[in-house]
Write a protein that holds these residues in place. Structure first.
Motif, PDB file in Angstrom:
ATOM      1  N   VAL A   1     -35.023  -5.808 -76.037  1.00 45.15           N
ATOM      2  CA  VAL A   1     -33.607  -5.675 -75.695  1.00 45.15           C
ATOM      3  C   VAL A   1     -32.972  -4.694 -76.658  1.00 45.15           C
ATOM      4  O   VAL A   1     -31.779  -4.651 -76.819  1.00 45.15           O
ATOM      5  CB  VAL A   1     -32.845  -7.022 -75.765  1.00 45.15           C
TER       6      VAL A   1
ATOM      7  N   LEU B   1     -28.495 -15.321 -62.422  1.00 41.95           N
ATOM      8  CA  LEU B   1     -28.515 -14.039 -63.135  1.00 41.95           C
ATOM      9  C   LEU B   1     -28.152 -12.954 -62.118  1.00 41.95           C
ATOM     10  O   LEU B   1     -28.676 -12.951 -61.001  1.00 41.95           O
ATOM     11  CB  LEU B   1     -29.919 -13.785 -63.702  1.00 41.95           C
ATOM     12  N   PRO B   2     -27.247 -12.033 -62.479  1.00 36.88           N
ATOM     13  CA  PRO B   2     -26.807 -11.028 -61.501  1.00 36.88           C
ATOM     14  C   PRO B   2     -27.967 -10.230 -60.918  1.00 36.88           C
ATOM     15  O   PRO B   2     -28.989 -10.033 -61.587  1.00 36.88           O
ATOM     16  CB  PRO B   2     -25.885 -10.122 -62.333  1.00 36.88           C
ATOM     17  N   PRO B   3     -27.834  -9.741 -59.689  1.00 33.60           N
ATOM     18  CA  PRO B   3     -28.926  -9.015 -59.033  1.00 33.60           C
ATOM     19  C   PRO B   3     -29.358  -7.749 -59.774  1.00 33.60           C
ATOM     20  O   PRO B   3     -30.449  -7.246 -59.534  1.00 33.60           O
ATOM     21  CB  PRO B   3     -28.351  -8.642 -57.663  1.00 33.60           C
ATOM     22  N   ALA B   4     -28.500  -7.211 -60.647  1.00 27.14           N
ATOM     23  CA  ALA B   4     -28.886  -5.999 -61.394  1.00 27.14           C
ATOM     24  C   ALA B   4     -30.109  -6.252 -62.275  1.00 27.14           C
ATOM     25  O   ALA B   4     -30.789  -5.310 -62.675  1.00 27.14           O
ATOM     26  CB  ALA B   4     -27.717  -5.508 -62.249  1.00 27.14           C
ATOM     27  N   PHE B   5     -30.376  -7.534 -62.569  1.00 28.53           N
ATOM     28  CA  PHE B   5     -31.548  -7.875 -63.385  1.00 28.53           C
ATOM     29  C   PHE B   5     -32.706  -8.207 -62.467  1.00 28.53           C
ATOM     30  O   PHE B   5     -32.592  -9.066 -61.596  1.00 28.53           O
ATOM     31  CB  PHE B   5     -31.246  -9.079 -64.285  1.00 28.53           C
ATOM     32  N   THR B   6     -33.805  -7.504 -62.664  1.00 26.26           N
ATOM     33  CA  THR B   6     -34.962  -7.692 -61.796  1.00 26.26           C
ATOM     34  C   THR B   6     -36.201  -7.948 -62.651  1.00 26.26           C
ATOM     35  O   THR B   6     -36.130  -7.937 -63.881  1.00 26.26           O
ATOM     36  CB  THR B   6     -35.201  -6.433 -60.942  1.00 26.26           C
ATOM     37  N   GLY B   7     -37.308  -8.165 -61.977  1.00 26.46           N
ATOM     38  CA  GLY B   7     -38.598  -8.232 -62.661  1.00 26.46           C
ATOM     39  C   GLY B   7     -38.726  -9.396 -63.617  1.00 26.46           C
ATOM     40  O   GLY B   7     -38.326 -10.521 -63.312  1.00 26.46           O
ATOM     41  N   ASN B   8     -39.247  -9.115 -64.814  1.00 22.13           N
ATOM     42  CA  ASN B   8     -39.525 -10.172 -65.781  1.00 22.13           C
ATOM     43  C   ASN B   8     -38.259 -10.879 -66.250  1.00 22.13           C
ATOM     44  O   ASN B   8     -38.274 -12.077 -66.514  1.00 22.13           O
ATOM     45  CB  ASN B   8     -40.253  -9.590 -67.004  1.00 22.13           C
ATOM     46  N   ALA B   9     -37.169 -10.129 -66.352  1.00 19.87           N
ATOM     47  CA  ALA B   9     -35.917 -10.758 -66.790  1.00 19.87           C
ATOM     48  C   ALA B   9     -35.517 -11.857 -65.813  1.00 19.87           C
ATOM     49  O   ALA B   9     -35.134 -12.958 -66.190  1.00 19.87           O
ATOM     50  CB  ALA B   9     -34.803  -9.717 -66.894  1.00 19.87           C
TER      51      ALA B   9
ATOM     52  N   CYS C   1     -38.024 -14.896 -65.931  1.00 17.14           N
ATOM     53  CA  CYS C   1     -37.960 -15.765 -67.112  1.00 17.14           C
ATOM     54  C   CYS C   1     -36.602 -16.452 -67.263  1.00 17.14           C
ATOM     55  O   CYS C   1     -36.522 -17.557 -67.787  1.00 17.14           O
ATOM     56  CB  CYS C   1     -38.220 -14.959 -68.386  1.00 17.14           C
ATOM     57  N   PHE C   2     -35.549 -15.787 -66.832  1.00 16.75           N
ATOM     58  CA  PHE C   2     -34.186 -16.315 -67.049  1.00 16.75           C
ATOM     59  C   PHE C   2     -33.395 -16.259 -65.744  1.00 16.75           C
ATOM     60  O   PHE C   2     -32.469 -15.475 -65.619  1.00 16.75           O
ATOM     61  CB  PHE C   2     -33.461 -15.513 -68.138  1.00 16.75           C
TER      62      PHE C   2
END
Lengths: 173, 246
Positions: free
Chosen positions: B65, B108-116, B119-120
């Motif tokens: 991060v 978690l907002p859609p702007a976060f993809t993949g591993n983020a 995991c969260f």
């Protein structure tokens, strides 16, 4: 009467845009700005507390609380691949809104917080500007709708809908 | 209209980031440099996948991060995850336990993809606190964050190759700070489950272990469950059994 006034207000507001300084080097002696419509800019904020999210895509700084929502905090410079070593003297946070289709094919309002320069200008449409070539130091153009130039200004129009609805291929951890 | 349900989340901080973990996922917690020990009760040993197993220790502060808020050799605690995950988490500081209903959990907002997102998937927002809720299944796929020295939890007393005395195998659950009160997580959580299943033998052995440890010169703190309450429940169960037999 009220409906007519609302419609008139909407038409008027559609003719206005905001420009905010970007954290980017000057291009051909023109300062670089982001351009957003009045509808996109919801609020200008004070300091925002950011919760970083590990493994987040490049360009997302974390999440923050805003008006009872959890919204992403974005770095438009990272989305555009702008590498600028300068230190911004003052930073302003703005809340942006976008309407688009989610993965479930539903129309949704999504919001995000973005850090920009402090100086804000409101301009009336139509703008007296010309299309311009995207500078070379903008390495990621998938999120860029267009680049325009005015006297002393270079305007970048970013595709906020694409970013918020995660429709682009992003670099991920 | 969806009905909300209440869950308990333990908050912990690592690398300056606040995380939340479902309390049911926590096996036990202990200092990183302490040889983590487990109560010698067969059911519990299976449940934790201990001892002698090698676990993967995840340090979320090393996740990309853009910053590392704490030094690598910090005084951390280890959260051992429940079940057969084979995972443990490094924590700089363990905070309070919150009872949370689902209204305080946000996607978690859609702007976060993949591993983020894996995991969260949720963010806890409550009373001025924000924390990333961990999905343990997502963490299993994060290999790069494994701590270089995987946590090893071993039995004691086996080094000479002979069969060890049962007393030397008997080990204590660690005392952990949880809810501001010191609880023996391993014993208390599992005993409440065990009592429910009416296993008299296991309860009696656990009581004997607790009493024996109270005589040992180590730091102990008051438990939420007192031996007398456990004894009362065990006696009640025995009474019910006798009545059932007729």
């Amino acid at each position: 009467m009220k409906a007519a006034k609302k419609k008139a207000d909407r038409i008027q507001s559609a003719g206005k845009v905001f420009i905010f300084p970007a954290f980017a080097p000057e291009h051909e002696e023109k300062q670089v700005f982001y351009l957003f419509s009045l509808r996109q800019v919801v609020e200008v904020l004070r300091a925002v507390k950011i919760l970083p999210v590990p493994f987040s895509p490049c360009g997302t700084e974390g999440v923050a609380e805003w008006r009872g929502r959890v919204v992403p905090v974005l770095s438009l410079e990272k989305y555009l691949g702008i590498n600028w070593s300068g230190e911004p003297k003052r930073v302003r946070s703005i809340a942006l809104r976008s309407v688009g289709k989610s993965k479930k094919e539903r129309i949704e309002d999504l919001y995000a917080i973005v850090n920009v320069g402090v100086k804000v200008e409101q301009l009336e449409l139509p703008l007296e500007c010309d299309a311009a070539e995207t500078p070379e130091w903008i390495t990621e153009t998938s999120c860029l709708i267009g680049t325009y130039q005015m006297p002393n200004r270079l305007l970048l129009v970013v595709d906020i809908e694409k970013i918020l609805f995660a429709q682009r291929g992003v670099a991920e951890w | 209209m969806t009905s909300s349900s209440i869950s308990q989340f333990v908050l912990f901080e690592t690398g300056g980031i606040q995380f939340g973990l479902d309390r049911r996922m926590i096996g036990c917690v202990g200092p990183k440099n302490y040889a983590l020990r487990a109560v010698k009760i067969p059911d519990l040993r299976k449940r934790f996948g201990l001892p002698g197993d090698q676990l993967n220790l995840i340090d979320l502060s090393k996740a990309p991060v853009g910053r590392l808020a704490s030094s690598p050799e910090r005084d951390s605690e280890v959260i051992l995850l429940n079940g057969n995950t084979g995972l443990a988490l490094l924590a700089d500081k363990i905070g309070k336990t919150l009872k949370v209903d689902t209204d305080h959990l946000y996607d978690l907002p859609p702007a976060f993809t993949g591993n983020a997102r894996a995991c969260f998937p949720k963010v806890l927002r409550m009373a001025g606190t924000m924390a990333l809720i961990i999905d343990v299944k997502g963490l299993k796929f994060i290999r790069s964050m494994m701590h270089p020295s995987a946590a090893k939890y071993r039995k004691r007393g086996k080094s000479d190759g002979t069969r060890p005395h049962p007393d030397r195998l008997r080990q204590d659950a660690l005392v952990v700070p949880l809810d501001g009160n010191r609880l023996e997580v391993a014993i208390i959580q599992r005993l409440s489950h065990v009592i429910g299943k009416q296993v008299d033998k296991v309860v009696s052995r656990a009581i004997a272990d607790i009493r024996e440890r109270q005589n040992i010169n180590t730091k102990r703190h008051q438990c939420e469950y007192s031996p007398s309450r456990i004894e009362r429940d065990a006696k009640k169960d025995n009474g019910l059994k006798r009545m059932a037999r007729g």
